[in-house]
Scaffold this motif. Structure first.
Motif, PDB file in Angstrom:
ATOM      1  N   ASN A 104     -17.655  19.011 -43.191  1.00 15.62           N
ATOM      2  CA  ASN A 104     -18.046  17.621 -43.423  1.00 15.62           C
ATOM      3  C   ASN A 104     -18.925  17.489 -44.657  1.00 15.62           C
TER       4      ASN A 104
ATOM      5  N   GLY B  21     -16.881  15.711 -47.417  1.00 17.15           N
ATOM      6  CA  GLY B  21     -17.325  14.323 -47.354  1.00 17.15           C
ATOM      7  C   GLY B  21     -17.487  13.660 -48.709  1.00 17.15           C
TER       8      GLY B  21
ATOM      9  N   LEU C  10     -15.251  11.950 -40.157  1.00 15.55           N
ATOM     10  CA  LEU C  10     -16.032  13.156 -40.429  1.00 15.55           C
ATOM     11  C   LEU C  10     -16.801  13.629 -39.201  1.00 15.55           C
ATOM     12  N   TRP C  11     -17.610  12.760 -38.620  1.00 18.90           N
ATOM     13  CA  TRP C  11     -18.556  13.191 -37.600  1.00 18.90           C
ATOM     14  C   TRP C  11     -18.060  12.983 -36.177  1.00 18.90           C
TER      15      TRP C  11
END
Length: 105
Positions: free
Chosen positions: A19, A23, A51-52
Motif C-alpha cells: 500500500n 499508493g 488500498l486499506w
C-alpha cells in the motif's frame, strides 16, 4: 498463537508495504476491484478502500478465526491450513490488484 501466524503477520506487513509503495503511484481516485471474463473491470472502489480495505479484511478474518477457535473449537477444523492458504491468497491477490491499478493509470 498458531504457527501459521508466523506467515500471517508478515503477510499483513507485506500488504501495508505494498500500500505504501503502490499508493502514491496510483493516479486514479478509484481502483478496479474485480474483473470479468472479458478482462474488463466489473466494479470499482475508492482508492482508500482499495488500498486499506484488504488489510482490514485480513485482520477481521484473523479475528474471526481466533474467536471461533477460542469459543467454539469443536466447530472449527483445519485452522492452520486455512490460515496459511488465506495468507498466501490475500497477499497474491492484493499485490496483483495494486500492480494492475498502477498500470491502468
Amino acid at each position: 498463537m498458531l504457527s501459521t501466524d508466523l506467515i500471517f503477520w508478515p503477510v499483513v506487513a507485506l500488504l501495508v508495504a505494498c500500500n505504501l509503495y503502490f499508493g502514491p503511484r496510483i493516479r486514479s481516485d478509484r481502483i478496479a476491484m474485480q474483473w470479468g471474463l472479458d478482462g474488463q473491470p466489473t466494479w470499482h472502489a475508492s482508492k482508500a478502500v482499495g488500498l486499506w480495505g484488504m488489510v482490514a479484511f485480513a485482520l477481521a478474518v484473523r479475528l474471526l478465526i481466533w474467536a471461533l477457535s477460542t469459543y467454539a473449537p469443536s466447530k472449527v477444523h483445519g485452522v492452520e491450513l486455512g490460515l496459511l492458504l488465506f495468507s498466501i491468497t490475500i497477499a497474491a491477490s492484493h499485490a496483483l490488484l495494486l500492480r494492475k491499478a498502477v498500470q491502468a493509470g
